[in-house]
Design a protein around this motif. Structure first.
Motif, PDB file in Angstrom:
ATOM      1  N   TYR A  98       0.858  -1.187   0.000  1.00  0.00           N
ATOM      2  CA  TYR A  98       0.000   0.000   0.000  1.00  0.00           C
ATOM      3  C   TYR A  98       0.896   1.240   0.000  1.00  0.00           C
ATOM      4  N   LYS A  99       0.404   2.288  -0.629  1.00  0.00           N
ATOM      5  CA  LYS A  99       1.121   3.551  -0.612  1.00  0.00           C
ATOM      6  C   LYS A  99       0.574   4.409   0.522  1.00  0.00           C
ATOM      7  N   TRP A 100       1.471   4.845   1.417  1.00  0.00           N
ATOM      8  CA  TRP A 100       1.033   5.643   2.565  1.00  0.00           C
ATOM      9  C   TRP A 100       0.923   7.112   2.183  1.00  0.00           C
ATOM     10  N   LEU A 101      -0.215   7.712   2.504  1.00  0.00           N
ATOM     11  CA  LEU A 101      -0.461   9.126   2.200  1.00  0.00           C
ATOM     12  C   LEU A 101      -0.320  10.003   3.440  1.00  0.00           C
ATOM     13  N   ALA A 102      -0.496   9.397   4.606  1.00  0.00           N
ATOM     14  CA  ALA A 102      -0.348  10.140   5.872  1.00  0.00           C
ATOM     15  C   ALA A 102      -0.173   9.135   7.000  1.00  0.00           C
ATOM     16  N   GLY A 103       0.534   9.548   8.058  1.00  0.00           N
ATOM     17  CA  GLY A 103       0.738   8.676   9.204  1.00  0.00           C
ATOM     18  C   GLY A 103       2.052   7.921   9.124  1.00  0.00           C
ATOM     19  N   ALA A 104       2.391   7.258  10.224  1.00  0.00           N
ATOM     20  CA  ALA A 104       3.647   6.514  10.322  1.00  0.00           C
ATOM     21  C   ALA A 104       3.415   5.080   9.883  1.00  0.00           C
ATOM     22  N   SER A 105       4.011   4.660   8.793  1.00  0.00           N
ATOM     23  CA  SER A 105       3.740   3.359   8.203  1.00  0.00           C
ATOM     24  C   SER A 105       4.180   2.202   9.089  1.00  0.00           C
ATOM     25  N   LYS A 106       5.138   2.426   9.984  1.00  0.00           N
ATOM     26  CA  LYS A 106       5.673   1.320  10.787  1.00  0.00           C
ATOM     27  C   LYS A 106       5.008   1.175  12.154  1.00  0.00           C
ATOM     28  N   THR A 107       4.247   2.193  12.591  1.00  0.00           N
ATOM     29  CA  THR A 107       3.679   2.138  13.953  1.00  0.00           C
ATOM     30  C   THR A 107       2.188   2.450  14.005  1.00  0.00           C
ATOM     31  N   ALA A 108       1.547   2.612  12.842  1.00  0.00           N
ATOM     32  CA  ALA A 108       0.162   3.109  12.823  1.00  0.00           C
ATOM     33  C   ALA A 108      -0.830   2.175  13.514  1.00  0.00           C
ATOM     34  N   LEU A 109      -0.524   0.882  13.598  1.00  0.00           N
ATOM     35  CA  LEU A 109      -1.468  -0.069  14.209  1.00  0.00           C
ATOM     36  C   LEU A 109      -0.857  -0.801  15.401  1.00  0.00           C
ATOM     37  N   ASN A 110       0.139  -0.197  16.021  1.00  0.00           N
ATOM     38  CA  ASN A 110       0.819  -0.874  17.132  1.00  0.00           C
ATOM     39  C   ASN A 110      -0.006  -0.888  18.416  1.00  0.00           C
ATOM     40  N   ASP A 111      -0.825   0.116  18.631  1.00  0.00           N
ATOM     41  CA  ASP A 111      -1.554   0.259  19.893  1.00  0.00           C
ATOM     42  C   ASP A 111      -3.040  -0.022  19.703  1.00  0.00           C
ATOM     43  N   PRO A 112      -3.744  -0.358  20.789  1.00  0.00           N
ATOM     44  CA  PRO A 112      -5.196  -0.573  20.692  1.00  0.00           C
ATOM     45  C   PRO A 112      -5.930   0.705  20.274  1.00  0.00           C
ATOM     46  N   LYS A 113      -7.090   0.495  19.662  1.00  0.00           N
ATOM     47  CA  LYS A 113      -8.013   1.571  19.281  1.00  0.00           C
ATOM     48  C   LYS A 113      -7.385   2.576  18.322  1.00  0.00           C
ATOM     49  N   GLN A 114      -6.603   2.067  17.387  1.00  0.00           N
ATOM     50  CA  GLN A 114      -6.083   2.864  16.281  1.00  0.00           C
ATOM     51  C   GLN A 114      -6.725   2.344  14.989  1.00  0.00           C
ATOM     52  N   VAL A 115      -6.820   3.215  13.998  1.00  0.00           N
ATOM     53  CA  VAL A 115      -7.406   2.792  12.728  1.00  0.00           C
ATOM     54  C   VAL A 115      -6.673   3.464  11.564  1.00  0.00           C
ATOM     55  N   VAL A 116      -6.481   2.693  10.500  1.00  0.00           N
ATOM     56  CA  VAL A 116      -5.938   3.196   9.239  1.00  0.00           C
ATOM     57  C   VAL A 116      -7.045   3.107   8.198  1.00  0.00           C
ATOM     58  N   LEU A 117      -7.242   4.186   7.442  1.00  0.00           N
ATOM     59  CA  LEU A 117      -8.285   4.243   6.428  1.00  0.00           C
ATOM     60  C   LEU A 117      -7.667   4.288   5.037  1.00  0.00           C
ATOM     61  N   THR A 118      -8.363   3.727   4.063  1.00  0.00           N
ATOM     62  CA  THR A 118      -7.961   3.930   2.673  1.00  0.00           C
ATOM     63  C   THR A 118      -8.410   5.332   2.251  1.00  0.00           C
ATOM     64  N   SER A 119      -7.796   5.847   1.202  1.00  0.00           N
ATOM     65  CA  SER A 119      -8.120   7.204   0.747  1.00  0.00           C
ATOM     66  C   SER A 119      -9.591   7.317   0.363  1.00  0.00           C
ATOM     67  N   GLU A 120     -10.152   6.257  -0.224  1.00  0.00           N
ATOM     68  CA  GLU A 120     -11.564   6.275  -0.616  1.00  0.00           C
ATOM     69  C   GLU A 120     -12.471   6.440   0.598  1.00  0.00           C
ATOM     70  N   GLN A 121     -12.205   5.683   1.650  1.00  0.00           N
ATOM     71  CA  GLN A 121     -13.036   5.752   2.842  1.00  0.00           C
ATOM     72  C   GLN A 121     -12.779   7.032   3.630  1.00  0.00           C
ATOM     73  N   ALA A 122     -11.540   7.483   3.631  1.00  0.00           N
ATOM     74  CA  ALA A 122     -11.196   8.712   4.348  1.00  0.00           C
ATOM     75  C   ALA A 122     -11.952   9.906   3.776  1.00  0.00           C
TER      76      ALA A 122
END
Length: 817
Positions: free
Chosen positions: A136-160
């Motif tokens: 995936y191509k990252w548009l914003a956020g830290a690609s290596k730590t974005a889902l390390n902690d509970p209650k975090q979410v990454v969205l696709t550009s379409e859904q964002a």
């Protein structure tokens, strides 16, 4: 020189307009089929090819057998991912994820009033390793730590953009998105996948969220080795030199250490390659993903090839038939110094021009063909797909290949004439004439073989579909509406109120509540044990639930015993005839009163139902138990029988409208959906219906191309035999005798083609029919009708020219000689 070749070619086209038209139409139909089918096949064969090291990516799936029944599950048990990380060497990345469905999503709206998005799909719990496996191509956020902690979410550009249309991607970071009651913070935005992929997920909640949300933790079952859920997925990326078989063995060793084996039952893990994900119907892709069929794709390629061959055959036949008319031109050119290579190049350039014209026509026809087949091809395949670079390369390659295949033999033949013989009107010797005639006959037989094969296949597929849709399946399927209660609704009172509302609708004759319909894609099964005093019979049994009206509503026959009752929730049930036979009872009444062990309790058989199909005719009837469940009113399915329509045909519409009004009063937050049961049955055979539609088109086109070529040959033959026909008429031959003379050779060619194609078609039909547990017969009339139909079509086509030649005035034909 080349310019001169093209000038000569255009002059030839003007001189022989009809033959040129026939060649262009035949080739353009074949090329159009190739182009559209290439778009379909290329689309399916390129799924998820863009991921780096895709040949090292595997999904772990589960196979099991249960008392001889084989089963497949695309999921794994919850604790497997953690065990692989800790105990299995040779795996670079372990990426578990869990699919969620029908989630209500809330985001902050205007004036702090949350905006609600109902029943969202394509949401998963995923770890950071998911993005290490898939590109995936990252548009914003830290690609290596974005889902390390509970209650975090990454969205696709379409859904964002759907949730935060006015914000930039960087401004979305830190925004709160609530999934039902779980509040998450946006930590990353990735670009929606542009390439073809089965990974259609749009929202990625951190996997660690399950550790702090009890409902999610219960769903994941992270300590239950004996529970397999298709929602629980696991992907692995193997290290470079690790064979998949070694990892598979280690996974099954883990399973063996943590589970108890039972005699007759087996369970094992299997590594499914990423490139198999889009094609394996045993496992599917994900909950609602499209699964392609490689056999169907290869069948489409064969159809395209056949139609292209038909067009090429027309070209070769008509060009070789016209050879004598160009003999003097060739003789003069050779006398003037033209080499054979130059003549071959000239004839190939003429073929190239015809093919190029056919390709341009095909490109113009493609959008209309795509629109005609839009019902069963992916919406991603559009007219815009024709502008892709690979399509342009394909068309260029196809133009060159078709030009060579169509033009090579005619070019060799025409360029071989000797100028001395040509100028003496001896261009074709007896041997060459015989050779060319045999070639034309062979190619014509090939055309008829292909056309008759399509006719036979079309008739059989149509016969099987008719058989499936009209066979007595063991239950009533007409005038029954199915409505599923909202699965998240836990309020028994709401369902009871809706039940009463439905019962009060005038058009409703009977109402039942239970699980799924008698025949559906949804299945539940369990293990039941019967002891007859001598041996134990352990069987995998399918389960269905319902009230006392279920059998009456679907008109399922009771062979012995009594119907189910409300009081049977914990001690009695019905079985089907197949299960009674498995238990050893030849007479259904012998099973009444016998005890079975189910859920660690003894249950009594109180009735035996007649068999009915639980799925489509592809699958055999399996042992089944019908039970009453205390929760059938809490969260299940309403089965509604309607009265027959009156003359105004609006009764059912009024009934559906009443149901919808009641639904909106009782379930205001959920969308109203209903299905007619007979439509659901028809959906079982969508694939066969699509195959039938394709075969209808292929058959029609093959007959059209064959008859088009036949018409051209008839015109040429009657022109060559003008003097003979005139002499025969002067000597007293009737019109019927002359038509018979001109058509007899054609009839023999069609009969020869029929003899050749019949065993091939019979074998192919038998192989296709093996996919049905219950199937129609391959009747003799399928072959007879196809042969007779092809014969009539061919005779009718050629009769336009043969009758015209037969009734012509012999004086004019002899004078012209």
């Amino acid at each position: 020189m080349i310019k001169n070749y093209f000038k000569i070619a255009f002059r030839g086209f003007r001189k022989h307009k009809l033959f040129t038209f026939i060649n262009i139409i035949g080739l353009s139909i074949g090329i159009s089929a190739c182009l559209v089918i290439y778009l379909i096949v290329y689309y399916d064969l390129t799924f998820d090819k863009f991921h780096k090291d895709s040949d090292r990516i595997y999904r772990v799936v589960t196979n099991y057998s249960f008392s001889g029944e084989v089963g497949y599950n695309s999921g794994v048990c919850g604790p497997l991912a953690g065990a692989v990380k800790a105990q299995v060497p040779g795996v670079d990345v372990v990426a578990p994820f869990y699919t969620l469905s029908q989630v209500n999503v809330f985001v902050d709206g205007i004036g702090n009033v949350p905006t609600r998005f109902k029943n969202q799909e394509n949401i998963i719990l995923a770890s950071q390793q998911y993005f290490e496996i898939f590109n995936y191509k990252w548009l914003a956020g830290a690609s290596k730590t974005a889902l390390n902690d509970p209650k975090q979410v990454v969205l696709t550009s379409e859904q964002a953009k759907k949730y935060f249309p006015a914000l930039s991607y960087n401004q979305m970071i830190g925004k709160v998105v609530t999934y039902d009651t779980i509040k998450t913070s946006v930590t990353g935005i990735v670009e929606s996948l542009k390439d073809h992929s089965d990974l259609y997920f749009r929202e990625f909640i951190s996997y660690g969220t399950a550790n702090v949300v009890k409902d999610l933790k219960d769903q994941l079952q992270l300590t239950a080795w004996g529970s397999t859920n298709s929602a629980s997925q696991l992907f692995l990326k193997l290290s470079g030199k690790t064979p998949a078989a070694r990892i598979e063995k280690q996974l099954n060793d883990l399973l063996g250490k943590n589970t108890k084996k039972e005699k007759g039952n087996t369970q094992d893990f299997h590594l499914q390659p990423l490139n198999d994900l889009h094609f394996n119907t045993n496992y599917g892709s994900f909950d609602s993903g499209h699964v392609a069929n490689k056999t169907t794709l290869y069948g489409l390629l064969v159809i395209a090839l056949f139609l292209l061959i038909l067009g090429c055959i027309n070209f070769v036949n008509l060009t070789t038939a016209q050879a004598s008319q160009r003999s003097k031109e060739i003789g003069i050119r050779k006398t003037m110094g033209s080499s054979r290579e130059q003549l071959i190049f000239q004839f190939l350039s003429e073929t190239f021009l015809i093919t190029l014209t056919a390709v341009l026509i095909s490109v113009g026809m493609a959008p209309f063909i795509l629109k005609a087949f839009s019902a069963f091809i992916s919406p991603d395949i559009t007219s815009a797909s024709l502008l892709q670079a690979n399509i342009i390369v394909f068309l260029l390659g196809l133009t060159l290949i078709v030009s060579f295949l169509s033009g090579f033999y005619p070019a060799i033949l025409l360029s071989s004439y000797k100028p001395v013989l040509v100028l003496k009107n001896q261009a074709q010797t007896g041997k060459s004439q015989t050779r060319n005639a045999w070639l034309r006959k062979s190619l014509t037989v090939t055309q008829f073989v292909i056309a008759q094969f399509f006719i036979m296949a079309t008739l059989l597929v149509s016969k099987q579909i008719y058989y499936a849709l009209h066979k007595d399946l063991g239950f009533k399927k007409d005038a029954i509406v199915i409505i599923h209660a909202p699965w998240k609704n836990k309020q028994l009172s709401r369902n009871l109120v809706f039940f009463d509302k439905l019962r009060s609708i005038p058009q409703v004759t009977m109402l039942s509540v239970g699980s799924d319909a008698p025949s559906s894609n949804s299945t539940m099964s369990t293990e039941m044990l019967y002891k007859d005093g001598k041996k134990e019979i352990k069987t995998d049994v399918q389960e269905k639930y319902g009230d006392e009206n279920y059998l009456k509503l679907y008109q399922i026959k009771l062979l012995a015993g009594r119907n189910i009752q409300k009081s049977d929730t914990a001690n009695a049930f019905l079985i089907n005839q197949t299960y009674a036979k498995v238990l050893g009872f030849k007479n259904p009444s012998d099973a009444i009163g016998k005890m079975l062990k189910y859920n660690d309790k003894e249950w009594q058989i109180v009735g035996v139902m007649a068999d009915f199909y639980q799925r489509s005719l592809h699958a055999p009837i399996k042992p089944l138990a019908f039970l009453v469940n205390t929760a059938i009113y809490r969260n299940n399915t309403f089965h509604i029988a309607l009265k027959p329509q009156t003359k105004d045909r609006n009764d059912w519409k009024k009934a559906i409208a009443s149901m919808e009004r009641s639904w909106k009063q009782i379930y205001p937050d959920d969308d109203f959906e209903y299905h007619f049961f007979d439509e659901n049955i028809a959906k079982f055979y969508e694939s066969e219906q699509h195959t039938s539609t394709l075969l209808n088109w292929a058959t029609g086109l093959s007959i059209f191309i064959s008859c088009l070529g036949l018409l051209g040959l008839a015109i040429y033959t009657t022109t060559q035999r003008t003097k003979e026909i005139g002499v025969r008429k002067v000597l007293g031959a009737s019109v019927a005798q002359i038509v018979t003379l001109l058509s007899s050779e054609l009839i023999w060619l069609i009969l020869l083609a029929f003899v050749l194609v019949t065993p091939v078609a019979w074998y192919a039909m038998n192989k296709w029919m093996e996919g049905f547990a219950d199937r129609t017969t391959i009747s003799w009339w399928i072959f007879a009708l196809s042969g007779a139909g092809m014969l009539l079509a061919a005779v009718f086509t050629s009769s336009f020219q043969t009758v015209k030649a037969a009734i012509a005035n012999p004086v004019k034909s002899l004078r012209s000689e």
